[in-house]
Scaffold this motif. Structure first.
Motif, PDB file in Angstrom:
ATOM      1  N   GLY A 147       0.831  -1.195   0.000  1.00  0.00           N
ATOM      2  CA  GLY A 147       0.000   0.000   0.000  1.00  0.00           C
ATOM      3  C   GLY A 147       0.865   1.243   0.000  1.00  0.00           C
ATOM      4  O   GLY A 147       2.043   1.199   0.380  1.00  0.00           O
ATOM      5  N   LEU A 148       0.290   2.359  -0.457  1.00  0.00           N
ATOM      6  CA  LEU A 148       1.020   3.619  -0.568  1.00  0.00           C
ATOM      7  C   LEU A 148       0.199   4.755   0.007  1.00  0.00           C
ATOM      8  O   LEU A 148      -1.016   4.831  -0.207  1.00  0.00           O
ATOM      9  CB  LEU A 148       1.289   3.963  -2.041  1.00  0.00           C
ATOM     10  N   VAL A 149       0.868   5.655   0.707  1.00  0.00           N
ATOM     11  CA  VAL A 149       0.267   6.926   1.095  1.00  0.00           C
ATOM     12  C   VAL A 149       1.149   8.022   0.511  1.00  0.00           C
ATOM     13  O   VAL A 149       2.342   8.102   0.818  1.00  0.00           O
ATOM     14  CB  VAL A 149       0.157   7.076   2.618  1.00  0.00           C
ATOM     15  N   LEU A 150       0.564   8.853  -0.353  1.00  0.00           N
ATOM     16  CA  LEU A 150       1.303   9.855  -1.116  1.00  0.00           C
ATOM     17  C   LEU A 150       0.849  11.236  -0.663  1.00  0.00           C
ATOM     18  O   LEU A 150      -0.216  11.710  -1.053  1.00  0.00           O
ATOM     19  CB  LEU A 150       1.055   9.669  -2.612  1.00  0.00           C
ATOM     20  N   ALA A 151       1.648  11.867   0.175  1.00  0.00           N
ATOM     21  CA  ALA A 151       1.265  13.145   0.767  1.00  0.00           C
ATOM     22  C   ALA A 151       1.968  14.299   0.080  1.00  0.00           C
ATOM     23  O   ALA A 151       3.203  14.355   0.034  1.00  0.00           O
ATOM     24  CB  ALA A 151       1.589  13.152   2.263  1.00  0.00           C
ATOM     25  N   GLU A 152       1.177  15.200  -0.482  1.00  0.00           N
ATOM     26  CA  GLU A 152       1.681  16.488  -0.968  1.00  0.00           C
ATOM     27  C   GLU A 152       2.838  16.343  -1.962  1.00  0.00           C
ATOM     28  O   GLU A 152       3.883  16.976  -1.818  1.00  0.00           O
ATOM     29  CB  GLU A 152       2.113  17.359   0.216  1.00  0.00           C
ATOM     30  N   MET A 153       2.630  15.521  -2.990  1.00  0.00           N
ATOM     31  CA  MET A 153       3.603  15.434  -4.079  1.00  0.00           C
ATOM     32  C   MET A 153       2.887  15.514  -5.399  1.00  0.00           C
ATOM     33  O   MET A 153       1.934  14.770  -5.650  1.00  0.00           O
ATOM     34  CB  MET A 153       4.405  14.130  -4.003  1.00  0.00           C
ATOM     35  N   ARG A 154       3.328  16.394  -6.272  1.00  0.00           N
ATOM     36  CA  ARG A 154       2.702  16.587  -7.568  1.00  0.00           C
ATOM     37  C   ARG A 154       3.191  15.538  -8.567  1.00  0.00           C
ATOM     38  O   ARG A 154       4.355  15.135  -8.549  1.00  0.00           O
ATOM     39  CB  ARG A 154       3.015  17.970  -8.121  1.00  0.00           C
ATOM     40  N   ALA A 155       2.303  15.113  -9.457  1.00  0.00           N
ATOM     41  CA  ALA A 155       2.689  14.223 -10.556  1.00  0.00           C
ATOM     42  C   ALA A 155       3.063  15.006 -11.794  1.00  0.00           C
ATOM     43  O   ALA A 155       3.783  14.508 -12.658  1.00  0.00           O
ATOM     44  CB  ALA A 155       1.548  13.265 -10.881  1.00  0.00           C
ATOM     45  N   ALA A 156       2.588  16.242 -11.912  1.00  0.00           N
ATOM     46  CA  ALA A 156       2.943  17.090 -13.043  1.00  0.00           C
ATOM     47  C   ALA A 156       4.365  17.616 -12.867  1.00  0.00           C
ATOM     48  O   ALA A 156       4.881  17.696 -11.740  1.00  0.00           O
ATOM     49  CB  ALA A 156       1.960  18.251 -13.164  1.00  0.00           C
ATOM     50  N   ALA A 157       4.994  17.981 -13.959  1.00  0.00           N
ATOM     51  CA  ALA A 157       6.340  18.543 -13.893  1.00  0.00           C
ATOM     52  C   ALA A 157       6.324  19.877 -13.155  1.00  0.00           C
ATOM     53  O   ALA A 157       5.423  20.700 -13.348  1.00  0.00           O
ATOM     54  CB  ALA A 157       6.899  18.725 -15.304  1.00  0.00           C
ATOM     55  N   VAL A 158       7.309  20.080 -12.304  1.00  0.00           N
ATOM     56  CA  VAL A 158       7.440  21.346 -11.596  1.00  0.00           C
ATOM     57  C   VAL A 158       7.747  22.472 -12.580  1.00  0.00           C
ATOM     58  O   VAL A 158       7.181  23.553 -12.515  1.00  0.00           O
ATOM     59  CB  VAL A 158       8.529  21.235 -10.510  1.00  0.00           C
ATOM     60  N   GLY A 159       8.677  22.216 -13.494  1.00  0.00           N
ATOM     61  CA  GLY A 159       9.021  23.202 -14.504  1.00  0.00           C
ATOM     62  C   GLY A 159      10.146  24.135 -14.071  1.00  0.00           C
ATOM     63  O   GLY A 159      10.461  24.260 -12.883  1.00  0.00           O
ATOM     64  N   ALA A 160      10.741  24.799 -15.044  1.00  0.00           N
ATOM     65  CA  ALA A 160      11.924  25.622 -14.799  1.00  0.00           C
ATOM     66  C   ALA A 160      11.632  26.825 -13.915  1.00  0.00           C
ATOM     67  O   ALA A 160      12.431  27.181 -13.041  1.00  0.00           O
ATOM     68  CB  ALA A 160      12.517  26.073 -16.129  1.00  0.00           C
ATOM     69  N   ALA A 161      10.474  27.484 -14.120  1.00  0.00           N
ATOM     70  CA  ALA A 161      10.183  28.699 -13.356  1.00  0.00           C
ATOM     71  C   ALA A 161      10.040  28.387 -11.871  1.00  0.00           C
ATOM     72  O   ALA A 161      10.604  29.096 -11.018  1.00  0.00           O
ATOM     73  CB  ALA A 161       8.911  29.353 -13.895  1.00  0.00           C
ATOM     74  N   TRP A 162       9.283  27.342 -11.544  1.00  0.00           N
ATOM     75  CA  TRP A 162       9.094  26.984 -10.134  1.00  0.00           C
ATOM     76  C   TRP A 162      10.404  26.475  -9.528  1.00  0.00           C
ATOM     77  O   TRP A 162      10.702  26.742  -8.362  1.00  0.00           O
ATOM     78  CB  TRP A 162       7.978  25.949  -9.996  1.00  0.00           C
ATOM     79  N   GLN A 163      11.196  25.759 -10.310  1.00  0.00           N
ATOM     80  CA  GLN A 163      12.480  25.296  -9.797  1.00  0.00           C
ATOM     81  C   GLN A 163      13.380  26.475  -9.447  1.00  0.00           C
ATOM     82  O   GLN A 163      14.015  26.491  -8.395  1.00  0.00           O
ATOM     83  CB  GLN A 163      13.170  24.386 -10.821  1.00  0.00           C
ATOM     84  N   ARG A 164      13.415  27.493 -10.309  1.00  0.00           N
ATOM     85  CA  ARG A 164      14.222  28.692 -10.022  1.00  0.00           C
ATOM     86  C   ARG A 164      13.720  29.396  -8.763  1.00  0.00           C
ATOM     87  O   ARG A 164      14.511  29.842  -7.930  1.00  0.00           O
ATOM     88  CB  ARG A 164      14.196  29.655 -11.209  1.00  0.00           C
ATOM     89  N   GLU A 165      12.394  29.485  -8.625  1.00  0.00           N
ATOM     90  CA  GLU A 165      11.828  30.137  -7.452  1.00  0.00           C
ATOM     91  C   GLU A 165      12.198  29.377  -6.183  1.00  0.00           C
ATOM     92  O   GLU A 165      12.539  29.977  -5.156  1.00  0.00           O
ATOM     93  CB  GLU A 165      10.310  30.225  -7.595  1.00  0.00           C
ATOM     94  N   TRP A 166      12.131  28.045  -6.249  1.00  0.00           N
ATOM     95  CA  TRP A 166      12.494  27.238  -5.088  1.00  0.00           C
ATOM     96  C   TRP A 166      13.970  27.407  -4.745  1.00  0.00           C
ATOM     97  O   TRP A 166      14.341  27.542  -3.569  1.00  0.00           O
ATOM     98  CB  TRP A 166      12.176  25.770  -5.370  1.00  0.00           C
ATOM     99  N   GLU A 167      14.837  27.413  -5.741  1.00  0.00           N
ATOM    100  CA  GLU A 167      16.270  27.590  -5.494  1.00  0.00           C
ATOM    101  C   GLU A 167      16.567  28.976  -4.939  1.00  0.00           C
ATOM    102  O   GLU A 167      17.445  29.133  -4.075  1.00  0.00           O
ATOM    103  CB  GLU A 167      17.057  27.317  -6.777  1.00  0.00           C
ATOM    104  N   ASP A 168      15.861  29.991  -5.418  1.00  0.00           N
ATOM    105  CA  ASP A 168      16.035  31.339  -4.870  1.00  0.00           C
ATOM    106  C   ASP A 168      15.615  31.376  -3.402  1.00  0.00           C
ATOM    107  O   ASP A 168      16.265  32.029  -2.571  1.00  0.00           O
ATOM    108  CB  ASP A 168      15.208  32.344  -5.669  1.00  0.00           C
ATOM    109  N   TRP A 169      14.515  30.677  -3.074  1.00  0.00           N
ATOM    110  CA  TRP A 169      14.079  30.605  -1.676  1.00  0.00           C
ATOM    111  C   TRP A 169      15.136  29.939  -0.808  1.00  0.00           C
ATOM    112  O   TRP A 169      15.464  30.422   0.283  1.00  0.00           O
ATOM    113  CB  TRP A 169      12.757  29.833  -1.600  1.00  0.00           C
ATOM    114  N   LEU A 170      15.712  28.841  -1.273  1.00  0.00           N
ATOM    115  CA  LEU A 170      16.727  28.142  -0.505  1.00  0.00           C
ATOM    116  C   LEU A 170      17.957  29.029  -0.291  1.00  0.00           C
ATOM    117  O   LEU A 170      18.543  29.061   0.796  1.00  0.00           O
ATOM    118  CB  LEU A 170      17.117  26.850  -1.226  1.00  0.00           C
ATOM    119  N   ALA A 171      18.327  29.773  -1.336  1.00  0.00           N
ATOM    120  CA  ALA A 171      19.486  30.667  -1.234  1.00  0.00           C
ATOM    121  C   ALA A 171      19.224  31.846  -0.308  1.00  0.00           C
ATOM    122  O   ALA A 171      20.174  32.474   0.186  1.00  0.00           O
ATOM    123  CB  ALA A 171      19.872  31.167  -2.623  1.00  0.00           C
TER     124      ALA A 171
END
Length: 306
Positions: A147-171
């Protein structure tokens, strides 16, 4: 009580797994070769098949196994719940190069953990990246996942814009933090998110360790960027369609996984189910632990009841 078990991951990397309650006596083979609070002696089997059904808890990117402590203790007596510090996180070793941060390495680690801990066939509970690892594992090794419990993970691609935003947040993290209270305050009022959250502050305080110049995360931020790039640009619908076991998609109403996408994930999964937790965001298991435990327990009862 937290019981530590060393596991050998892909490429010989040393991983650390944790049981947050007294574990049941194993059936069959000899008992665990473990110690509490220090490294167990190397070599030898780390576990045997349990008398109780197994649950493997996989944290998300930037998380650690201790984030599952309350969840694991809530399952004590009905399941043997084990949380894994994934590679590069918690007390597990950091891989030496980019290849060690590929999704395939995380997948191989989870497979090794289930086999070495004697948990399979287990219910795999994943949050964020841990959910992605869970559905890939269920598709590749259906004999290990019931069995699987899948919490808060998207199946669609995050994409370049969201990845850049996430990396900027981490920085943007103002490291080093002077005190743990400063960590809690900054993440509680994180300027990159709309709603203050004390739970978010506590969540990130737990991944900090004291360094000579202040408080820093136990993970390497650059490794986290590389790990996320390994899956952020890809859609995962075909992977979900290959999962044969019952799978519960859980979202926080204010989280990163939208309702429409979550329902599409349920439709694509051959045996998908849906649940949502009100007044919760991405860190739903910390923001609303009682509601989360109720959703999880109900699903486990359905999967594990003969």
């Amino acid at each position: 009580m937290a019981r530590r078990i060393d596991v050998t991951g892909a490429g010989g990397l040393r991983l650390v797994a944790w049981e947050f309650a007294d574990p049941p006596k194993p059936a069959g083979r000899a008992g665990f070769q473990v110690s509490v609070g220090e490294d167990p002696a190397p070599g030898g089997p780390v576990g045997g098949p349990s008398q109780e059904p197994g649950v493997l808890l996989l944290h998300g990117l930037l998380g650690r196994a201790s984030h599952w402590a309350e969840t694991a203790r809530g399952l004590a007596g009905s399941c043997r719940a084990v949380a894994l510090d994934q590679r590069g996180h918690g007390l597990s070793e950091h891989p030496a190069g980019p290849a060690g941060l590929a999704p395939e390495a995380f997948l191989a680690d989870a497979e090794a953990a289930l086999e070495q801990l004697g948990l399979g066939p287990a219910v795999v509970v994943g949050h964020g990246m841990g959910a992605l690892i869970g559905w890939r594992l269920a598709a590749a090794r259906p004999d290990l996942v019931r069995g699987l419990v899948l919490a808060e993970m998207r199946a669609a691609a995050v994409g370049a814009a969201w990845q850049r935003e996430w990396e900027d947040w981490l920085a943007a993290w103002p490291m080093p933090f002077t005190t743990l209270e400063e960590v809690r305050e900054w993440f509680s009022r994180d300027p990159w998110v709309e709603r203050p959250s004390r739970a978010r502050g506590a969540y990130f305080a737990e991944v900090m360790s004291h360094a000579p110049d202040g408080w820093r995360p136990v993970f390497d931020p650059e490794q986290m960027r590389l790990a996320r790039r390994g899956w952020a640009y890809d859609a995962h619908w075909e992977e979900l369609a290959q999962v044969p076991c019952p799978a519960l998609v859980v979202r926080g109403v204010d989280g990163l996984l939208g309702r429409a996408e979550a329902h599409e994930m349920v439709r694509v999964l051959p045996r998908g189910e849906y649940a949502e937790i009100p007044d919760a965001g991405h860190l739903l298991h910390h923001e609303q632990p009682e509601a989360w435990q109720e959703v999880l327990t109900r699903f486990l009862q359905g999967v594990l009841t003969p």
